[in-house]
Write a protein that holds these residues in place. Structure first.
Motif, PDB file in Angstrom:
ATOM      1  N   VAL B 142      36.913  35.999  61.016  1.00 18.93           N
ATOM      2  CA  VAL B 142      36.966  36.316  59.592  1.00 18.93           C
ATOM      3  C   VAL B 142      38.406  36.617  59.211  1.00 18.93           C
ATOM      4  N   LEU B 143      38.891  35.937  58.179  1.00 22.28           N
ATOM      5  CA  LEU B 143      40.223  36.199  57.642  1.00 22.28           C
ATOM      6  C   LEU B 143      40.066  36.862  56.279  1.00 22.28           C
ATOM      7  N   MET B 144      40.625  38.069  56.138  1.00 24.72           N
ATOM      8  CA  MET B 144      40.596  38.737  54.837  1.00 24.72           C
ATOM      9  C   MET B 144      41.965  38.566  54.194  1.00 24.72           C
ATOM     10  N   VAL B 145      42.017  37.737  53.147  1.00 20.47           N
ATOM     11  CA  VAL B 145      43.281  37.499  52.457  1.00 20.47           C
ATOM     12  C   VAL B 145      43.525  38.641  51.480  1.00 20.47           C
ATOM     13  N   THR B 146      44.722  39.237  51.543  1.00 21.46           N
ATOM     14  CA  THR B 146      44.971  40.438  50.745  1.00 21.46           C
ATOM     15  C   THR B 146      46.042  40.268  49.673  1.00 21.46           C
ATOM     16  N   HIS B 147      46.660  39.078  49.598  1.00 24.29           N
ATOM     17  CA  HIS B 147      47.700  38.944  48.577  1.00 24.29           C
ATOM     18  C   HIS B 147      47.714  37.545  47.937  1.00 24.29           C
ATOM     19  N   ALA B 148      47.638  36.488  48.745  1.00 24.92           N
ATOM     20  CA  ALA B 148      47.719  35.127  48.203  1.00 24.92           C
ATOM     21  C   ALA B 148      46.606  34.931  47.174  1.00 24.92           C
ATOM     22  N   ALA B 149      46.949  34.337  46.032  1.00 22.61           N
ATOM     23  CA  ALA B 149      46.024  34.410  44.901  1.00 22.61           C
ATOM     24  C   ALA B 149      45.449  33.078  44.440  1.00 22.61           C
ATOM     25  N   THR B 150      45.906  31.972  44.972  1.00 20.32           N
ATOM     26  CA  THR B 150      45.444  30.703  44.384  1.00 20.32           C
ATOM     27  C   THR B 150      43.925  30.571  44.445  1.00 20.32           C
ATOM     28  N   GLU B 151      43.339  30.180  43.324  1.00 20.53           N
ATOM     29  CA  GLU B 151      41.879  30.036  43.263  1.00 20.53           C
ATOM     30  C   GLU B 151      41.394  28.897  44.142  1.00 20.53           C
ATOM     31  N   LYS B 152      42.320  27.965  44.500  1.00 23.11           N
ATOM     32  CA  LYS B 152      41.923  26.824  45.330  1.00 23.11           C
ATOM     33  C   LYS B 152      41.440  27.271  46.703  1.00 23.11           C
ATOM     34  N   LEU B 153      41.946  28.406  47.165  1.00 24.53           N
ATOM     35  CA  LEU B 153      41.532  28.900  48.485  1.00 24.53           C
ATOM     36  C   LEU B 153      40.031  29.136  48.525  1.00 24.53           C
ATOM     37  N   THR B 154      39.529  29.864  47.537  1.00 25.42           N
ATOM     38  CA  THR B 154      38.106  30.206  47.550  1.00 25.42           C
ATOM     39  C   THR B 154      37.245  29.094  46.941  1.00 25.42           C
ATOM     40  N   GLU B 155      37.768  28.424  45.907  1.00 26.52           N
ATOM     41  CA  GLU B 155      36.963  27.369  45.269  1.00 26.52           C
ATOM     42  C   GLU B 155      36.859  26.141  46.176  1.00 26.52           C
ATOM     43  N   ASP B 156      38.010  25.672  46.676  1.00 25.66           N
ATOM     44  CA  ASP B 156      37.998  24.429  47.457  1.00 25.66           C
ATOM     45  C   ASP B 156      37.570  24.674  48.904  1.00 25.66           C
ATOM     46  N   PHE B 157      38.225  25.633  49.539  1.00 24.99           N
ATOM     47  CA  PHE B 157      37.984  25.755  50.976  1.00 24.99           C
ATOM     48  C   PHE B 157      36.692  26.494  51.300  1.00 24.99           C
ATOM     49  N   VAL B 158      36.461  27.621  50.616  1.00 25.48           N
ATOM     50  CA  VAL B 158      35.251  28.363  50.960  1.00 25.48           C
ATOM     51  C   VAL B 158      34.028  27.694  50.330  1.00 25.48           C
ATOM     52  N   TYR B 159      34.096  27.457  49.032  1.00 22.29           N
ATOM     53  CA  TYR B 159      32.908  26.951  48.348  1.00 22.29           C
ATOM     54  C   TYR B 159      32.633  25.474  48.657  1.00 22.29           C
ATOM     55  N   ARG B 160      33.631  24.616  48.405  1.00 17.77           N
ATOM     56  CA  ARG B 160      33.364  23.176  48.535  1.00 17.77           C
ATOM     57  C   ARG B 160      33.367  22.710  49.981  1.00 17.77           C
ATOM     58  N   LYS B 161      34.376  23.163  50.745  1.00 21.15           N
ATOM     59  CA  LYS B 161      34.492  22.651  52.121  1.00 21.15           C
ATOM     60  C   LYS B 161      33.769  23.549  53.126  1.00 21.15           C
ATOM     61  N   GLY B 162      33.301  24.689  52.651  1.00 25.95           N
ATOM     62  CA  GLY B 162      32.469  25.516  53.526  1.00 25.95           C
ATOM     63  C   GLY B 162      33.196  26.211  54.657  1.00 25.95           C
ATOM     64  N   VAL B 163      34.458  26.584  54.437  1.00 26.96           N
ATOM     65  CA  VAL B 163      35.147  27.397  55.448  1.00 26.96           C
ATOM     66  C   VAL B 163      34.717  28.848  55.206  1.00 26.96           C
TER      67      VAL B 163
END
Lengths: 288, 432
Positions: B142-163
């Motif tokens: 589990v990686l907890m991101v605490t500063h980087a803010a781009t929405e692409k991280l959560t929208e593309d990688f977590v939601y769409r690509k399932g990381v």
């Protein structure tokens, strides 16, 4: 009209600012033949020392500008006398490695002494504020920088061309052995030139305090790249070249940012590439 | 000069064998010691719990790393003094992220493969986050991101690509882009401009601000944009671009030292006399407020990922007081996110009764937690923490040597966070 004039003014002030840093770099390279990466660190130390005098000793900006760079000269002395002197005779990569090591050492030293966070100086009372030029405000301090640049150039020119010391320096830089055999104490002279170059870098740093408005560890690394590009374009070791190079880069970057924003990051490199293809030794450089 | 801060040695000392004693001696123990034997009796979770944290410790942004460390160390001491996570001691190692994408990957691999990290945290730059994201599935921590803010991280990688290994507990660009538009729509300003960073973060925020403001207030126009490369110290040409365009409003996602330089130079050039509506989505960062001091112009609209005076409740106020007592600073937003990162891991591990990645992911999804920044909920679909942050106007306060946020406006995060599936109608604010 207003916007062109202000772009040129912005370009001149940033160009003159790079010149102040590039002058010491160029002087040291021209005379000692050393490409001093740590020059950016002297710039940084100059800024931090001037700021410290200004802020913690309660002295004014001018006192800081005099005392800060002088303190950095001591660091320049130590670097040349005890370290750099031993690598003049060996291959260039070792000189680069050594001066780069000092970049890391000084960056960390600044972090230990002043902390890792950015320091922000208070605004100036004297030379602060701005004057309207064609209906838009331009900071007085930037006009001051535009004046300081040529003044330093004039000082260097007079020193190197018109004084006895200047002749000795030029003689030693063109032929160390001959100068030494004629009785010039070349090592001491080189130390002197290095310390003077250090002072120029540190002066740039002191002047940066109100200009940039911010001190950070690592601030020297950005400026040294610009100064290096300027020195290469003008011809490594040529003070005239560094001055012209700084003006050209300053103004072109300002125009680029304002009118061709898509290319502003590349313009300087395109210019450098073009100059190197046309004259590999730089505009005013001589082939070595 | 008195330096408040810590060095690596202090840090190792605290994470080492003496950490419980040291922390207790530091007076942080409090009265709520969890008896160790409760967890010791059911040793499902094997210790220690190791968190590999990376943040920027060198270069011009090294100050951010220091603020991360302050928050981390506080959480670590508090948790270890109260018996650790599920009865096991917590260990943290911090590495310099250098802000370079390949170094982020190298650090993560070192943490997992060599050091044996159970969890990863940190990451300052959006570019780094996007580079590291595809690697996280493979590293399976589990990686907890605490500063980087781009929405692409959560929208593309977590939601769409399932990381699913990636979570983020800091505010994403939704505040910088969408919430800024919610604030800006009430101004009379119709012509907007920007001076922003010439990289992912700057581009994505400005795009979001433009799109959302256009939906909220048709008829606005965007008359000038000037992009400052990373490391810009001289903003005068950028300021010229803005002044030539004569906008009503200026939006800028410049941040940290570059924002300080920009504000000072813009003030000298008289920009704030000409442009009356100024929005700085990360202007409420402590380094900026403290750095500008009394030179900060009044009435600029600022926000941040957390602001030390919000929420005005017991949890936050006490935390700010403890923080200030220990470090001599008010907490930066990264201090809060670093602090809450360790607590999120603690709560998830204890809820799951395991530190296995799969179990912790399941525990974190939809988990709510109290933190200094208020109540956070990790949204199940994209693993983004939802919490509220304020916007307000800079003003003087005799109690502080810097300008504070006045006239706070809080737009609930649920009203402006993009919603899954992140494309098509009804996924972007305003929501009906």
């Amino acid at each position: 009209m207003q916007s062109y004039v202000h772009v040129i003014l912005a370009g001149l002030s940033s160009g003159m600012f790079i010149w102040l840093v590039a002058s010491g770099l160029t002087l040291i390279f021209g005379v000692l033949g050393v490409l001093n990466f740590a020059h950016g660190s002297f710039y940084m130390l100059g800024a931090y020392c001037s700021f410290t005098v200004l802020k913690y000793l309660g002295a004014g900006f001018w006192t800081g500008l005099v005392l800060g760079p002088l303190a950095v000269c001591a660091a320049g002395f130590v670097v040349e006398r005890f370290f750099l002197r031993h690598v003049y005779r060996i291959a260039l990569p070792y000189q680069l490695l050594l001066t780069f090591a000092f970049v890391l050492i000084f960056d960390n030293l600044v972090k230990i002494v002043w902390g890792g966070g950015a320091l922000s100086p208070p605004s100036l009372s004297f030379l602060g504020g701005s004057v309207p030029i064609l209906g838009r405000n331009f900071p007085v301090y930037n006009l001051f920088i535009i004046a300081v640049g040529p003044a330093v150039a004039l000082l260097l020119w007079a020193m190197l061309e018109k004084t006895w010391y200047g002749r000795i320096i030029r003689a030693s830089s063109s032929d160390r052995e001959m100068a030494a055999s004629l009785g010039v104490r070349v090592p001491a002279l080189f130390t002197g030139v290095f310390v003077f170059g250090t002072w120029l870098g540190a002066l740039g740093g002191g002047l940066a305090v109100p200009y940039v408005g911010l001190l950070t560890p690592g601030m020297g690394e950005t400026i040294i790249i610009e100064a290096f590009i300027v020195a290469v374009i003008g011809g490594l070791g040529s003070l005239k070249g560094a001055f012209v190079g700084a003006l050209v880069i300053g103004v072109i970057t300002a125009f680029g940012t304002r009118f061709f924003p898509a290319f502003d990051m590349f313009l300087t490199f395109i210019l450098m590439g073009g100059v190197l293809l046309w004259r590999p030794q730089g505009i005013f450089g001589t082939a070595r | 000069m008195k330096k408040r801060g810590m060095n690596r040695r202090d840090f190792l000392k605290l994470t080492g064998a003496g950490s419980l004693a040291a922390a207790a001696a530091g007076g942080l123990g409090g009265g709520l010691l969890t008896p160790k034997w409760v967890w010791g009796a059911t040793p499902k979770v094997k210790g220690p719990i190791k968190i590999g944290y990376q943040t920027v410790l060198s270069g011009t942004l090294a100050g951010y790393g220091e603020f991360h460390k302050m928050g981390l160390l506080m959480a670590l001491d508090e948790i270890n003094a109260k018996g650790g996570i599920a009865g096991q001691k917590v260990e943290v190692e911090i590495r310099d992220s250098t802000l370079k994408p390949d170094d982020a990957i190298k650090n993560a691999r070192y943490f997992v493969d060599s050091w044996g990290a159970d969890f990863l945290g940190g990451i300052d730059s959006s570019g780094q986050a996007l580079a590291l994201a595809p690697v996280m599935a493979q590293l399976d921590r589990v990686l907890m991101v605490t500063h980087a803010a781009t929405e692409k991280l959560t929208e593309d990688f977590v939601y769409r690509k399932g990381v699913r290994q990636i979570f983020r507990n800091c505010m994403p660009t939704y505040n910088d882009g969408n919430a800024a538009a919610f604030i800006a729509k009430d101004f009379p300003a119709v012509k907007w401009s920007t001076v922003s960073p010439k990289y992912e973060y700057g581009f994505t925020c400005w795009k979001m601000f433009q799109e959302t403001l256009t939906r909220l207030k048709p008829g606005v126009s965007f008359v000038a944009e000037s992009w400052a490369p990373f490391g810009t110290t001289d903003f005068r040409s950028h300021i010229n671009t803005i002044m030539d365009a004569k906008p009503d409003g200026l939006y800028s996602t410049e941040w940290a030292g570059e924002l300080i330089s920009f504000l000072k130079q813009a003030k000298e050039a008289g920009l704030f006399d000409k442009v009356k509506y100024v929005m700085l989505p990360v202007g409420a960062a402590m380094d900026v407020l403290e750095g500008m001091g009394k030179d900060m112009p009044d009435n600029l609209w600022i926000s941040g990922r957390y602001y030390f005076q919000y929420p005005n409740d017991k949890t936050n106020n006490e935390w700010v007081a403890r923080f200030h007592k220990r470090w001599g600073h008010y907490p930066a937003y990264v201090s809060e996110t670093a602090y809450s990162c360790v607590y999120a891991i603690k709560e998830a591990v204890e809820k799951a009764g395991s530190k296995d990645t799969k179990a912790v992911i399941a525990a974190l999804e939809g988990m709510g937690m109290n933190s200094p920044a208020g109540h956070r909920v990790f949204r199940k679909e994209d693993h983004q923490a939802i919490y509220d942050v304020p916007w307000g106007k800079t003003k003087s306060d005799p109690k502080y040597p810097f300008k504070v946020m006045g006239g706070m406006k809080v737009i609930p995060a649920r009203e402006y966070f993009n919603r899954p599936p992140f494309e098509g109608p009804g996924t972007m604010p305003p929501f009906k």
